[in-house]
Write an enzyme that holds these catalytic residues in place. Structure first.
Site, PDB file in Angstrom:
ATOM      1  N   HIS A 111      11.614  10.880  11.149  1.00 48.66           N
ATOM      2  CA  HIS A 111      10.667   9.987  10.483  1.00 48.66           C
ATOM      3  C   HIS A 111       9.819   9.329  11.567  1.00 48.66           C
ATOM      4  O   HIS A 111      10.313   9.031  12.655  1.00 48.66           O
ATOM      5  CB  HIS A 111      11.428   8.908   9.709  1.00 48.66           C
ATOM      6  CG  HIS A 111      10.621   7.683   9.434  1.00 48.66           C
ATOM      7  ND1 HIS A 111      10.780   6.511  10.143  1.00 48.66           N
ATOM      8  CD2 HIS A 111       9.634   7.460   8.548  1.00 48.66           C
ATOM      9  CE1 HIS A 111       9.915   5.615   9.687  1.00 48.66           C
ATOM     10  NE2 HIS A 111       9.224   6.155   8.729  1.00 48.66           N
ATOM     11  N   ARG A 115       0.917   2.324  12.496  1.00 46.59           N
ATOM     12  CA  ARG A 115       0.045   1.576  11.576  1.00 46.59           C
ATOM     13  C   ARG A 115      -0.670   0.428  12.284  1.00 46.59           C
ATOM     14  O   ARG A 115      -0.181  -0.108  13.276  1.00 46.59           O
ATOM     15  CB  ARG A 115       0.861   1.030  10.406  1.00 46.59           C
ATOM     16  CG  ARG A 115       1.964   0.092  10.834  1.00 46.59           C
ATOM     17  CD  ARG A 115       2.931  -0.281   9.720  1.00 46.59           C
ATOM     18  NE  ARG A 115       3.991  -1.137  10.234  1.00 46.59           N
ATOM     19  CZ  ARG A 115       5.122  -0.690  10.790  1.00 46.59           C
ATOM     20  NH1 ARG A 115       5.356   0.612  10.873  1.00 46.59           N
ATOM     21  NH2 ARG A 115       6.020  -1.535  11.258  1.00 46.59           N
TER      22      ARG A 115
END
Lengths: 296, 296
Positions: A111, A115
Site C-alpha cells: 500500500h 497527498r
C-alpha cells in the site's frame, strides 16, 4: 514556488505516477483487466468539488489492485473542519493512493499514498508506503526498507518515518499487532512549501523500485494451502485495520469521498477466525511472530 | 423488584438462554464442534471486572456461530463514561450476544442480543434480533417479523422497535443500504425496573421461534455458485457495518472487552468487490433491491 503552482504541479505529478505504476502492473499480468472510473465529487453544499480517477484491476497474478488519484476542493462539514489544522471550512486535497493484493501468498501486499492538503492558511503533505507480507522472506523486507532508507537519506527522515509507520499500521485491539512489516509513513509535513514539495515528490518516485523487484523475484514461487489459508487470515486483519483504525479511510468517508474508490483497499477474499492456529515450526508460525517493529 | 435482584436474575437468564440456543443449534448440525472459553476481564484500573463465556461453533451446516454471554463490572475510562447516560465511572453490564452464519446461502444469517446496563444512578436495557438473508424467500422474512410482532404486541412496541432496527443496521457509507431485512432493535429502555425487566426477558424468549423454523425449512435447499458468490459479497457488507458503525462492537472494544469474543460476529469467509454485478432478473438481483425498510 507559490502555493497555487505547487498544488497544480502536485496534481499533475500524482497523475503521471498513477500512469507509470499502472503500466508496471500490467507487465506482470497478461490477464489483468482494468476498470477505470472518472468520477465527480460534490462538496458539503452540493457544489462541484473536484473528483478523481479510480483504476481497479483484477487478474491472475494480481488478484486485485486499486491505483487511484483524486483532487478535491470546496466546502466541508464545519464540525469536521474543527478537527483539522488550518482555518476556514474549505479544503483542497490531492493525492495518489494504491494497493496491490497479489494472488500468490509468497508475494507481499503493498500500500502507498502521497497527498497534499490545504486547509485555509495551512498546507501539509502526508504519505508513505508499507508492506504486508505473508511469508517470512526476510530479504524482501530488507529490500523494501532499504529502498526507503536510501530515498530518505538526503532528508535524514528514515528513522522517524519508519517509527511513525510502525506506530500507525497497528491493530490496537489485537494486542498492538502490526498489519504488516511497516515501511515509512509521514503526516503534517509542513514547513517551506518548496522543500516540502521537492521531498515528497522525490520520495514518491521510489515506490516502483521498492516493490516491483519483490514481485518479480517471488511471482513464480510455488505455494500450498497453508500459505493461502494464512494469507486469507492475515487479509482479515488488514480489513480490521482499514475499517477500524485507518485515518485515510475515515477522511475519505467524512469528506464525501467515493466509497467504492476508497474501498478498493479491501482484499478481494479474506477469512475471519476465532483462533487461527499455525502449524508448529512452519513458515507461517515464523511470519506470525514478525508483525511487530524490527530493524529490517 | 430491586436493582440488585434484577441484575442477578438477568445474568442467570442470559446464561440459561445461551444453553438453550446452543442446544438448538446442535440439533441442526451433527458435525458441529464447539470451542468454549470462560474468560476473566480486568477493569480500567486492572482490578477484576467480571468476564464471560464465549462459545464458538464451526460445522458443516452452520459454517460458524458465536453464542456469548458476559457480565462485566468495575471502573471504566472516565472519558468514555461521559458519553454514557448515568453517573460515576463504574459500569455494570450483562448480556447475551449471538450470531449464526449458515453455510447454505438459502438460510439467512441471524444476530440477536439482549443486555442490561447500570451506570451509577441509571439502568437501561437494550437488544433486538435482526435477519440477514441472501435469497428472496419473502415468506421467511414475514415469519421472522411475524414472531417479533406477536412478541411485542403486549407492549405495543413493534412499530417503534422495527423502525429503530431499520434505521440502525444501515451502511450509511453505502447510500444507506441496510445490512439485512431488519427485525427489532431497542436501546435505553429505562422506566420501571420490574416492567423493563419483564418485557426484555419476555422478548428474548422469542428468538428461537423467530429463527430456527426458517433454518429447518431451508437447510436442505439446493444452491449454486451464484447463491454463494452473492452471500460472500453480502457478508463483506456485514463486515463493513460491524467494524465501521456497530455501537456494540465499539462498546466492547472501549470497555476492554475480549476482542476475540467480540469478533465472533465476523463471517468466516467473505469477499469485497469494486462493483458486484448480479445477473439480470436473477434471484440475487431481486434480493439486492430488498435491503431497505419494508413492511414484511
Amino acid at each position: 514556488m507559490n502555493l497555487e503552482k505547487a498544488k497544480m504541479d502536485f496534481s499533475n505529478h500524482v497523475k503521471s505516477l498513477q500512469n507509470e505504476i499502472c503500466d508496471t502492473l500490467r507487465t506482470f499480468d497478461p490477464l489483468l483487466t482494468m476498470t477505470e472510473d472518472k468520477w465527480d465529487r460534490f462538496d458539503f453544499n452540493d457544489a462541484p468539488g473536484g473528483g478523481g480517477i479510480t483504476r481497479y484491476f483484477q487478474g491472475d497474478i494480481i488478484e486485485s489492485a486499486g491505483v487511484n488519484t483524486s483532487e478535491i476542493f470546496g466546502a466541508i462539514n464545519p464540525e469536521f473542519s474543527k478537527h483539522l489544522s488550518g482555518t476556514g471550512t474549505e479544503l483542497w486535497a490531492s493525492g495518489i493512493s494504491l494497493i496491490i493484493h497479489p494472488r500468490n501468498p509468497r508475494v507481499p501486499t503493498v500500500h502507498a499514498n502521497f497527498r497534499m492538503i490545504q486547509h485555509g492558511s495551512k498546507h501539509w503533505f502526508g504519505g508513505g508506503a508499507d508492506l504486508t507480507p505473508f511469508y517470512p522472506h526476510l530479504d524482501d523486507f530488507a529490500h523494501f526498507h532499504g529502498v526507503w532508507k536510501k530515498a530518505c537519506a538526503p532528508y535524514g527522515c528514515y528513522e522517524e518515518m519508519k517509527k511513525t509507520c510502525d506506530n500507525y499500521f497497528v491493530n490496537k485491539h489485537r494486542d498492538n499487532e502490526m498489519r504488516g512489516v511497516g515501511g515509512i509513513f509521514f503526516d503534517h509535513v509542513s514547513s517551506d512549501i518548496k522543500s516540502d514539495f521537492d521531498q515528497v515528490i522525490d520520495l514518491s518516485k521510489n515506490f516502483i523500485e521498492s516493490y516491483f523487484p519483490i514481485v518479480k523475484k517471488r511471482v513464480n514461487e510455488k505455494y500450498d494451502k497453508a500459505d493461502e489459508d494464512f494469507m486469507l487470515y492475515r487479509r482479515g486483519r488488514y480489513v480490521e485495520f482499514n475499517l477500524i483504525h485507518d485515518r485515510g479511510t475515515l477522511f475519505g468517508l467524512k469528506t464525501k469521498g467515493r466509497t467504492q474508490s476508497i474501498f478498493v483497499s479491501l482484499p478481494p477474499r479474506c477469512t475471519f477466525h476465532y483462533d487461527f492456529l499455525c502449524e508448529k515450526n512452519s513458515a507461517q508460525e515464523k511470519m506470525n511472530k514478525l508483525y511487530s517493529p524490527h530493524n529490517w
